[in-house]
Scaffold this active site. Sequence first.
Site, PDB file in Angstrom:
ATOM      1  N   ASP A  34     -53.286 -85.515  73.399  1.00  9.20           N
ATOM      2  CA  ASP A  34     -54.677 -85.108  73.616  1.00  9.20           C
ATOM      3  C   ASP A  34     -55.159 -85.664  74.954  1.00  9.20           C
ATOM      4  O   ASP A  34     -54.608 -86.638  75.483  1.00  9.20           O
ATOM      5  CB  ASP A  34     -55.575 -85.649  72.485  1.00  9.20           C
ATOM      6  N   ASP A  56     -53.396 -84.029  79.664  1.00  8.37           N
ATOM      7  CA  ASP A  56     -54.351 -82.967  79.984  1.00  8.37           C
ATOM      8  C   ASP A  56     -53.521 -81.726  80.271  1.00  8.37           C
ATOM      9  O   ASP A  56     -52.797 -81.677  81.278  1.00  8.37           O
ATOM     10  CB  ASP A  56     -55.173 -83.366  81.214  1.00  8.37           C
ATOM     11  N   VAL A  57     -53.627 -80.726  79.408  1.00  6.38           N
ATOM     12  CA  VAL A  57     -52.735 -79.561  79.531  1.00  6.38           C
ATOM     13  C   VAL A  57     -53.024 -78.722  80.778  1.00  6.38           C
ATOM     14  O   VAL A  57     -52.250 -77.830  81.114  1.00  6.38           O
ATOM     15  CB  VAL A  57     -52.790 -78.654  78.274  1.00  6.38           C
ATOM     16  N   ASN A  83     -52.179 -76.180  71.169  1.00  4.09           N
ATOM     17  CA  ASN A  83     -53.418 -76.012  70.395  1.00  4.09           C
ATOM     18  C   ASN A  83     -54.673 -76.363  71.191  1.00  4.09           C
ATOM     19  O   ASN A  83     -55.764 -75.881  70.868  1.00  4.09           O
ATOM     20  CB  ASN A  83     -53.310 -76.901  69.145  1.00  4.09           C
ATOM     21  N   TYR A 148     -63.577 -67.333  76.799  1.00  2.00           N
ATOM     22  CA  TYR A 148     -62.769 -67.784  75.653  1.00  2.00           C
ATOM     23  C   TYR A 148     -61.966 -66.610  75.096  1.00  2.00           C
ATOM     24  O   TYR A 148     -60.752 -66.697  74.885  1.00  2.00           O
ATOM     25  CB  TYR A 148     -63.720 -68.342  74.587  1.00  2.00           C
ATOM     26  N   LYS A 152     -57.925 -65.895  75.029  1.00  2.00           N
ATOM     27  CA  LYS A 152     -57.191 -65.728  73.767  1.00  2.00           C
ATOM     28  C   LYS A 152     -56.438 -64.405  73.748  1.00  2.00           C
ATOM     29  O   LYS A 152     -55.329 -64.316  73.208  1.00  2.00           O
ATOM     30  CB  LYS A 152     -58.149 -65.822  72.573  1.00  2.00           C
ATOM     31  N   THR A 183     -65.067 -76.698  62.690  1.00  2.00           N
ATOM     32  CA  THR A 183     -64.724 -77.880  63.500  1.00  2.00           C
ATOM     33  C   THR A 183     -65.849 -78.170  64.494  1.00  2.00           C
ATOM     34  O   THR A 183     -66.796 -77.392  64.634  1.00  2.00           O
ATOM     35  CB  THR A 183     -63.430 -77.655  64.310  1.00  2.00           C
TER      36      THR A 183
HETATM   37  N1  LIG Z   1     -62.717 -73.754  65.457  1.00  2.00           N
HETATM   38  C1  LIG Z   1     -62.531 -72.447  65.408  1.00  2.00           C
HETATM   39  O1  LIG Z   1     -63.313 -71.688  64.826  1.00  2.00           O
HETATM   40  C2  LIG Z   1     -61.321 -71.843  66.063  1.00  2.00           C
HETATM   41  C3  LIG Z   1     -61.013 -70.504  65.770  1.00  2.00           C
HETATM   42  C4  LIG Z   1     -59.907 -69.924  66.380  1.00  2.00           C
HETATM   43  C5  LIG Z   1     -59.125 -70.651  67.239  1.00  2.00           C
HETATM   44  N2  LIG Z   1     -59.452 -71.951  67.501  1.00  2.00           N
HETATM   45  C6  LIG Z   1     -58.605 -72.684  68.435  1.00  2.00           C
HETATM   46  O2  LIG Z   1     -58.045 -73.809  67.794  1.00  2.00           O
HETATM   47  C7  LIG Z   1     -57.767 -74.808  68.782  1.00  2.00           C
HETATM   48  C8  LIG Z   1     -58.364 -76.135  68.346  1.00  2.00           C
HETATM   49  O3  LIG Z   1     -59.773 -75.973  68.225  1.00  2.00           O
HETATM   50  P1  LIG Z   1     -60.684 -76.948  67.344  1.00  2.00           P
HETATM   51  O4  LIG Z   1     -61.667 -76.082  66.671  1.00  2.00           O
HETATM   52  O5  LIG Z   1     -59.845 -77.868  66.538  1.00  2.00           O
HETATM   53  O6  LIG Z   1     -61.437 -77.733  68.527  1.00  2.00           O
HETATM   54  P2  LIG Z   1     -61.904 -79.276  68.622  1.00  2.00           P
HETATM   55  O7  LIG Z   1     -62.925 -79.283  69.698  1.00  2.00           O
HETATM   56  O8  LIG Z   1     -62.237 -79.817  67.285  1.00  2.00           O
HETATM   57  O9  LIG Z   1     -60.571 -80.024  69.125  1.00  2.00           O
HETATM   58  C9  LIG Z   1     -59.974 -79.702  70.360  1.00  2.00           C
HETATM   59  C10 LIG Z   1     -59.101 -80.852  70.828  1.00  2.00           C
HETATM   60  O10 LIG Z   1     -58.513 -80.451  72.092  1.00  2.00           O
HETATM   61  C11 LIG Z   1     -58.635 -81.537  73.001  1.00  2.00           C
HETATM   62  N3  LIG Z   1     -58.643 -81.026  74.385  1.00  2.00           N
HETATM   63  C12 LIG Z   1     -59.651 -80.381  75.039  1.00  2.00           C
HETATM   64  N4  LIG Z   1     -59.296 -80.122  76.304  1.00  2.00           N
HETATM   65  C13 LIG Z   1     -58.039 -80.589  76.464  1.00  2.00           C
HETATM   66  C14 LIG Z   1     -57.115 -80.631  77.551  1.00  2.00           C
HETATM   67  N5  LIG Z   1     -57.450 -80.128  78.758  1.00  2.00           N
HETATM   68  N6  LIG Z   1     -55.892 -81.173  77.352  1.00  2.00           N
HETATM   69  C15 LIG Z   1     -55.562 -81.698  76.154  1.00  2.00           C
HETATM   70  N7  LIG Z   1     -56.393 -81.717  75.093  1.00  2.00           N
HETATM   71  C16 LIG Z   1     -57.608 -81.170  75.239  1.00  2.00           C
HETATM   72  C17 LIG Z   1     -59.938 -82.225  72.629  1.00  2.00           C
HETATM   73  O11 LIG Z   1     -59.986 -83.556  73.125  1.00  2.00           O
HETATM   74  C18 LIG Z   1     -59.889 -82.144  71.109  1.00  2.00           C
HETATM   75  O12 LIG Z   1     -59.220 -83.240  70.531  1.00  2.00           O
HETATM   76  C19 LIG Z   1     -58.347 -74.286  70.106  1.00  2.00           C
HETATM   77  O13 LIG Z   1     -57.325 -73.656  70.846  1.00  2.00           O
HETATM   78  C20 LIG Z   1     -59.342 -73.248  69.635  1.00  2.00           C
HETATM   79  O14 LIG Z   1     -59.599 -72.267  70.599  1.00  2.00           O
HETATM   80  C21 LIG Z   1     -60.526 -72.561  66.932  1.00  2.00           C
END
Ligand SMILES: NC(=O)c1ccc[n+]([C@@H]2O[C@H](COP(=O)([O-])OP(=O)(O)OC[C@H]3O[C@@H](n4cnc5c(N)ncnc54)[C@H](O)[C@@H]3O)[C@@H](O)[C@H]2O)c1
Length: 252
Positions: A34, A56-57, A83, A148, A152, A183
């Site tokens: 992360d 940092d990705v 992710n 976003y 995707k 989340t």
């Molecule tokens: N929550 C939703 O409704 C939802 C729906 C579809 C897809 N997603 C996808 O699921 C994935 C996770 O989302 P989430 O809801 O758990 O979000 P979240 O905000 O709860 O967690 C995201 C995590 O990614 C980390 N992060 C952010 N930028 C980063 C970077 N540059 N390098 C490394 N880490 C980084 C953050 O520190 C955090 O720990 C994302 O790709 C999101 O687009 C989420």
Amino acid sequence: MTTPVAIVTGSAKGIGLAIAQDLTRRGYRVVVSDLEAEAAEQAAAGLDGAIAVPCDVRDEDQVRALVAAATDHYGRLDLMVPNAGIGVVAPILEMDLAAWRAVTSVNLDGVFTSLRWAAPAIIASGGGAIVTIASVTGTTGSPLISSYAAAKAAVLNLTKTAAVELRAHGVRVNAVAPGFIGTDLVTAAAPEFERNLGLDEGGFGPVVEAKQGRFGTTGDVARAVGFLADPEQSWVTGSVLTLDGGLTSSLL
Ligand SMILES: NC(=O)c1ccc[n+]([C@@H]2O[C@H](COP(=O)([O-])OP(=O)(O)OC[C@H]3O[C@@H](n4cnc5c(N)ncnc54)[C@H](O)[C@@H]3O)[C@@H](O)[C@H]2O)c1
């Protein structure tokens, strides 16, 4: 039997953490990675056999170092789950290029770097899987989250293209496409959705629940990732598993 090894980016919390937990239950050793180094350490401390590697990705060198850390520590890599993701809620007429790139640099470039540098390590380990975290927004028009959704959509195409390119190397590449999951990402975005859609404060949740039946859980996504990652699904590649309680199945 060889113990499989997985990297999950953005796994200090939310969906990524649930994936790391579920993979650990399935017998994987997981690299919890992360942007937030301390949170990653704490998350890894709660998982049997896991290590934390900050990354940092958006930075290709850091992603290469992440993959090297996994193979140095465990001697192999079987699964990559790119992710990490962020969101910005704003109408196109109010979005500038910097805000656009803030999202695409993580949600698209970060998936490319993760996939690009994990693939050789997975191939060197005898094959395995990559499971990308896309979204239903990748296949529908998605007002207020253009960057976003565009990222995707591109992730879905990258997933399919990589599936074909990597098939001969024994690497399966699939995507999950979740609807709204409860989340921090969604909680933080809700007030902006409400403001822009003319909803009352707190009105976003009931709209989502009406369209999805309920909010998805992080476990819903984690179990789908586990299914796609399972070597038993050896003919499943280039697939998109939608998890949305019917959100995208209905016109009204
Ligand atoms: N929550 C939703 O409704 C939802 C729906 C579809 C897809 N997603 C996808 O699921 C994935 C996770 O989302 P989430 O809801 O758990 O979000 P979240 O905000 O709860 O967690 C995201 C995590 O990614 C980390 N992060 C952010 N930028 C980063 C970077 N540059 N390098 C490394 N880490 C980084 C953050 O520190 C955090 O720990 C994302 O790709 C999101 O687009 C989420």
